[in-house]
Design an enzyme around this catalytic site. Structure first.
Site, PDB file in Angstrom:
ATOM      1  N   GLU A 120       0.989   3.881   1.836  1.00 53.47           N
ATOM      2  CA  GLU A 120       1.517   4.293   3.142  1.00 53.47           C
ATOM      3  C   GLU A 120       2.692   3.420   3.570  1.00 53.47           C
ATOM      4  OE1 GLU A 120      -3.072   4.815   3.425  1.00 53.47           O
ATOM      5  OE2 GLU A 120      -1.658   3.503   2.396  1.00 53.47           O
ATOM      6  N   CYS A 131      -2.286  -0.267   7.444  1.00 54.62           N
ATOM      7  CA  CYS A 131      -1.505   0.966   7.357  1.00 54.62           C
ATOM      8  C   CYS A 131      -1.606   1.783   8.643  1.00 54.62           C
ATOM      9  CB  CYS A 131      -1.946   1.772   6.147  1.00 54.62           C
ATOM     10  SG  CYS A 131      -1.563   0.934   4.591  1.00 54.62           S
ATOM     11  N   CYS A 137      -6.115   2.086   5.895  1.00 53.38           N
ATOM     12  CA  CYS A 137      -6.757   0.835   6.312  1.00 53.38           C
ATOM     13  C   CYS A 137      -6.152   0.378   7.638  1.00 53.38           C
ATOM     14  CB  CYS A 137      -6.542  -0.239   5.240  1.00 53.38           C
ATOM     15  SG  CYS A 137      -4.834  -0.818   5.134  1.00 53.38           S
ATOM     16  N   HIS A 190       0.854  -1.189   0.000  1.00 53.53           N
ATOM     17  CA  HIS A 190       0.000   0.000   0.000  1.00 53.53           C
ATOM     18  C   HIS A 190       0.891   1.239   0.000  1.00 53.53           C
ATOM     19  CE1 HIS A 190      -3.854  -1.974   1.836  1.00 53.53           C
ATOM     20  NE2 HIS A 190      -3.339  -2.694   0.850  1.00 53.53           N
TER      21      HIS A 190
END
Length: 142
Positions: A48, A79, A76, A46
């Site tokens: 992040e 993260c 999410c 992801h």
């Protein structure tokens, strides 16, 4: 947030879900990321996480207590947990994520009262532009 949006655009151009993130420390970008799940065949890639990994390498420490993370969408659970473990000082994000957001939309991982790290949070920054790039991506896929 403009830098995070530019990173989201890179994800879009690569055919990834257009999410971008940057880590700022002492006024300079020390980490930058965009979704690379498909490109890297990695469910943890992801935006992040990519930005945090780069920031840790550039700062020389996995603790990023003097840093801020800017993301185009509400992080999410994965993260958000990584932000807590990294001890990020401040999170700024664009659009809420009503399906997977772990700041306030679905879960409250960030600033959960039982966790030992709390951070400043500001949501809704350039939310319209952040949501627009995601909506455009999913509209084209349908």
């Amino acid at each position: 947030m403009e830098e995070a949006l530019r990173s989201a655009q890179r994800a879009l151009e690569a055919g990834e879900v257009p999410v971008g993130a940057v880590v700022i420390c002492d006024g300079r970008v020390v980490g930058r990321g965009w979704n690379r799940n498909l490109t890297d065949n990695d469910p943890t890639a992801h935006a992040e996480i990519i930005a945090l990994r780069e920031a840790g390498r550039n700062v020389g420490n996995y603790r990023l207590g003097d840093c801020e993370l800017f993301a185009t969408i509400e992080p999410c659970a994965m993260c958000a947990g990584a932000l807590v473990h990294a001890r990020i000082r401040r999170l700024v994000y664009g659009a809420d994520d009503p399906k997977a957001g772990a700041v306030r939309s679905v879960l409250a991982v960030i600033n959960h009262p039982q966790l030992n790290h709390q951070m400043d949070v500001r949501g809704g920054v350039l939310a319209g532009r952040s949501a627009e790039i995601l909506q455009e991506f999913f509209r084209k896929r349908r």
